[in-house]
Design a protein around this motif. Structure first.
Motif, PDB file in Angstrom:
ATOM      1  N   LEU A 163      31.537  49.654   2.617  1.00 35.82           N
ATOM      2  CA  LEU A 163      30.724  50.750   3.136  1.00 35.82           C
ATOM      3  C   LEU A 163      31.528  52.051   3.174  1.00 35.82           C
ATOM      4  O   LEU A 163      31.009  53.126   2.846  1.00 35.82           O
ATOM      5  N   ALA A 164      32.798  51.947   3.574  1.00 28.84           N
ATOM      6  CA  ALA A 164      33.640  53.138   3.634  1.00 28.84           C
ATOM      7  C   ALA A 164      33.866  53.710   2.236  1.00 28.84           C
ATOM      8  O   ALA A 164      33.855  54.937   2.045  1.00 28.84           O
ATOM      9  N   ALA A 172      30.250  55.733   3.802  1.00 28.84           N
ATOM     10  CA  ALA A 172      29.776  55.524   5.176  1.00 28.84           C
ATOM     11  C   ALA A 172      30.972  55.450   6.125  1.00 28.84           C
ATOM     12  O   ALA A 172      31.375  54.369   6.569  1.00 28.84           O
ATOM     13  N   LEU A 173      31.543  56.599   6.438  1.00 31.12           N
ATOM     14  CA  LEU A 173      32.749  56.632   7.281  1.00 31.12           C
ATOM     15  C   LEU A 173      32.427  56.455   8.759  1.00 31.12           C
ATOM     16  O   LEU A 173      33.341  56.230   9.555  1.00 31.12           O
ATOM     17  N   SER A 174      31.164  56.570   9.146  1.00 31.61           N
ATOM     18  CA  SER A 174      30.810  56.410  10.559  1.00 31.61           C
ATOM     19  C   SER A 174      30.708  54.953  10.976  1.00 31.61           C
ATOM     20  O   SER A 174      30.627  54.657  12.180  1.00 31.61           O
ATOM     21  N   HIS A 175      30.701  54.027  10.022  1.00 31.26           N
ATOM     22  CA  HIS A 175      30.594  52.606  10.355  1.00 31.26           C
ATOM     23  C   HIS A 175      31.902  52.107  10.960  1.00 31.26           C
ATOM     24  O   HIS A 175      32.986  52.498  10.527  1.00 31.26           O
ATOM     25  N   PHE A 227      41.859  49.361  11.182  1.00 30.02           N
ATOM     26  CA  PHE A 227      40.925  49.901  10.180  1.00 30.02           C
ATOM     27  C   PHE A 227      39.929  50.846  10.838  1.00 30.02           C
ATOM     28  O   PHE A 227      39.597  51.901  10.273  1.00 30.02           O
ATOM     29  N   ASP A 228      39.450  50.494  12.036  1.00 31.91           N
ATOM     30  CA  ASP A 228      38.534  51.381  12.755  1.00 31.91           C
ATOM     31  C   ASP A 228      39.208  52.709  13.097  1.00 31.91           C
ATOM     32  O   ASP A 228      38.601  53.786  12.988  1.00 31.91           O
ATOM     33  N   SER A 229      40.467  52.622  13.519  1.00 36.82           N
ATOM     34  CA  SER A 229      41.202  53.856  13.833  1.00 36.82           C
ATOM     35  C   SER A 229      41.387  54.714  12.588  1.00 36.82           C
ATOM     36  O   SER A 229      41.253  55.945  12.639  1.00 36.82           O
ATOM     37  N   MET A 230      41.679  54.062  11.467  1.00 36.75           N
ATOM     38  CA  MET A 230      41.830  54.807  10.217  1.00 36.75           C
ATOM     39  C   MET A 230      40.520  55.472   9.814  1.00 36.75           C
ATOM     40  O   MET A 230      40.500  56.636   9.382  1.00 36.75           O
ATOM     41  N   LEU A 231      39.399  54.753   9.973  1.00 37.52           N
ATOM     42  CA  LEU A 231      38.102  55.335   9.643  1.00 37.52           C
ATOM     43  C   LEU A 231      37.790  56.528  10.539  1.00 37.52           C
ATOM     44  O   LEU A 231      37.235  57.537  10.072  1.00 37.52           O
ATOM     45  N   ALA A 232      38.134  56.425  11.823  1.00 40.30           N
ATOM     46  CA  ALA A 232      37.872  57.532  12.743  1.00 40.30           C
ATOM     47  C   ALA A 232      38.663  58.770  12.339  1.00 40.30           C
ATOM     48  O   ALA A 232      38.131  59.893  12.310  1.00 40.30           O
ATOM     49  N   GLU A 236      37.202  60.105   9.048  1.00 36.77           N
ATOM     50  CA  GLU A 236      35.940  60.810   9.271  1.00 36.77           C
ATOM     51  C   GLU A 236      36.184  62.182   9.874  1.00 36.77           C
ATOM     52  O   GLU A 236      35.559  63.173   9.463  1.00 36.77           O
ATOM     53  N   GLU A 237      37.107  62.241  10.829  1.00 37.13           N
ATOM     54  CA  GLU A 237      37.429  63.533  11.436  1.00 37.13           C
ATOM     55  C   GLU A 237      38.043  64.490  10.418  1.00 37.13           C
ATOM     56  O   GLU A 237      37.725  65.677  10.390  1.00 37.13           O
ATOM     57  N   HIS A 238      38.930  63.944   9.564  1.00 39.45           N
ATOM     58  CA  HIS A 238      39.568  64.786   8.551  1.00 39.45           C
ATOM     59  C   HIS A 238      38.546  65.296   7.544  1.00 39.45           C
ATOM     60  O   HIS A 238      38.568  66.488   7.171  1.00 39.45           O
TER      61      HIS A 238
END
Length: 374
Positions: A107-108, A112-115, A133-138, A141-143
Motif C-alpha cells: 500500500l505504501a 497510501a502513506l496514511s495506512h 515501519f509505522d514510524s517510518m511511514l509517519a 508522510e510528513e516529509h
C-alpha cells in the motif's frame, strides 16, 4: 528486481518442522531398537514348568524385527503427515504478522502513506518491525506533505514576480509615454527578488543533499564575520549588535555555516524593535557539541507561533512591508543546514520579548580538549 520463482517461506518452514519431527522420530525409534538389542537375548529356550524339560530354542530378535519394523514405519508415516499439517498451520500463524507488514508495504509503495499496521499483541520481533515501519511511514508522510507544501509555496512565490514583470512590460508596451526609467527600476527590483528566491531554493536543495566538503570551522569567527557584514543594516534600523564567544570548532561546510549564521543575525536584526533594539550573538562549547545562540529583542511571541517560523515561506505581516524582508526561507535554510551537519535547531521566545535561536552542532575533534565556556 526480477527473481526466479521458489518455495515460499511458509513452505520452507513447514518442511523444516516436518523434517525436524521426522529426525526426532527416527532417533527415538533407533534408541528403542538399540535398547531392545541390548537387553533382549538373541535366542531363548522354551522350558516346561511342570517337568522342567526343554522344548527347543527359539530366535527372539528376528521375530522382534518383523514386529517392530512395520510399526516403526507406521509411526514415521504418521509423524510425516502430522509434521506437514502441523508445520503448515504453525508457519501460517507465525507468519501472519509478516503478511500484514507486506500488505502495508505494498500500500505504501502505491502511495497510501496514511495506512498504519498497528500490529496488536505484546512486544516481539514482528511487533518491533511493525512499529518501526509505522514510524517510518509517519515520517515519510510528513516529509511528503512538507515537500508538497514547499513546492506549492515556491510555485506561488516564483509566479508572483513573473506576473508583476509581465504586467510592467505590458504597461510599457501599451503606454509609450510611460516613464520607462520607473518601469526598468521596478523590473530590476522584481527580478532581484526572483533571483534571491531561486538562489535560496538552490541553497536549500544543496544543504538537503549534503553535497559539501567538510572542514574544521570556528563558529566564533563566522559570528564576527556575519555581524560585520550586517552592521550597516543594524545601524540603519537602530539595532545594537553584541557578539561574544569562545573558540567554537565544528566540522562542516564553511560557506553553509556562514550562511546559517548570517541568516540568523539578519533575521534577528529585521524582526526587532523599531528603534533601540539589540541582538546578542554568542558561541560556546557544551558537553557533546558546540552551540551558536542568537537572541533579539522584540515583541512577545507565543511558543506556538515560534514553532512555525522554520516553515518555508512563513512570514508575518510585518515582514512583507519591510525593506529587507527576504524571501521567507531564512530559518528554513538554517534548519536544513543544521540538520545537514547533524545538528539541532531550537526556537524559544524570550520572556522579555523577542526570540532566542539555539543551534547545537557536533564539535570538531580539536574541540574535545577545550574547556566548556559559559
Amino acid at each position: 528486481m526480477d527473481r526466479a520463482p521458489g518455495l515460499s517461506v511458509r513452505a520452507r518452514l513447514t518442511l523444516s518442522y516436518a523434517g525436524f519431527l521426522m529426525l526426532a522420530g527416527v532417533l527415538l525409534l533407533a534408541a528403542v531398537w538399540l535398547f531392545l538389542l541390548r537387553y533382549v537375548p538373541d535366542r531363548a529356550m522354551l522350558i516346561n514348568a511342570e517337568d522342567n524339560t526343554t522344548h527347543g530354542v527359539f530366535p527372539i530378535r528376528s521375530g522382534l524385527l518383523r514386529v517392530f519394523a512395520p510399526r516403526a514405519a507406521a509411526v514415521l508415516a504418521f509423524l510425516l503427515v502430522f509434521g506437514l499439517v502441523g508445520g503448515w498451520v504453525l508457519a501460517g500463524r507465525m507468519l501472519a504478522p509478516l503478511t500484514r507488514i507486506t500488505g502495508a508495504t505494498r500500500l505504501a509503495s502505491a502511495g497510501a502513506l496514511s495506512h498504519r499496521i498497528r500490529l496488536p499483541g505484546r512486544k516481539d520481533e514482528f511487533r518491533e518491525l511493525a512499529d518501526a515501519f509505522d514510524s517510518m511511514l509517519a515520517r515519510l508522510e510528513e516529509h511528503v506533505a512538507e515537500q508538497r507544501r514547499f513546492a506549492a509555496n515556491a510555485s506561488h512565490e516564483l509566479r508572483t514576480p513573473l506576473a508583476i514583470s509581465k504586467a510592467l512590460i505590458d504597461v510599457a508596451r501599451t503606454d509609450p509615454d510611460h516613464d520607462h526609467a520607473e518601469v526598468v527600476e521596478r523590473l530590476h527590483a522584481v527580478n532581484t527578488r526572483a533571483i534571491d528566491l531561486t538562489e535560496a531554493l538552490l541553497l536549500l536543495g544543496r544543504a538537503e543533499r549534503r553535497t559539501f566538503t567538510r572542514e574544521d570551522v570556528d563558529l566564533s569567527l563566522l559570528a564576527e564575520e556575519a555581524a560585520e557584514t550586517l552592521l550597516p543594516l543594524a545601524e540603519k534600523r537602530g539595532v545594537t549588535l553584541e557578539t561574544r564567544g569562545d573558540i567554537t570548532l565544528t566540522t562542516g561546510s564553511h560557506a553553509l555555516l556562514l550562511q546559517l549564521t548570517t541568516n540568523l543575525v539578519q533575521n534577528a536584526i529585521v524582526h526587532n524593535l523599531p528603534g533601540g533594539g539589540t541582538v546578542w550573538v554568542r558561541t560556546g562549547v557544551r558537553p557533546g557539541g558546540v552551540v551558536l545562540t542568537v537572541e533579539n529583542s522584540g515583541e512577545r511571541i507565543s511558543p506556538e507561533l515560534a514553532s512555525t517560523f522554520t516553515e518555508p515561506f512563513r512570514r508575518g505581516t510585518e515582514r512583507v512591508h519591510t525593506d529587507h524582508g527576504g524571501v521567507g526561507l531564512g530559518l528554513a535554510i538554517v534548519r536544513t543546514i543544521a540538520h545537514a551537519h547533524d545538528g539541532t535547531l531550537a526556537l524559544t521566545p524570550r520572556p522579555d520579548g523577542g526570540l532566542r535561536v539555539t543551534v547545537k552542532l557536533p564539535g570538531a575533534p580539536e574541540a574535545r580538549n577545550l574547556r566548556p565556556g559559559a
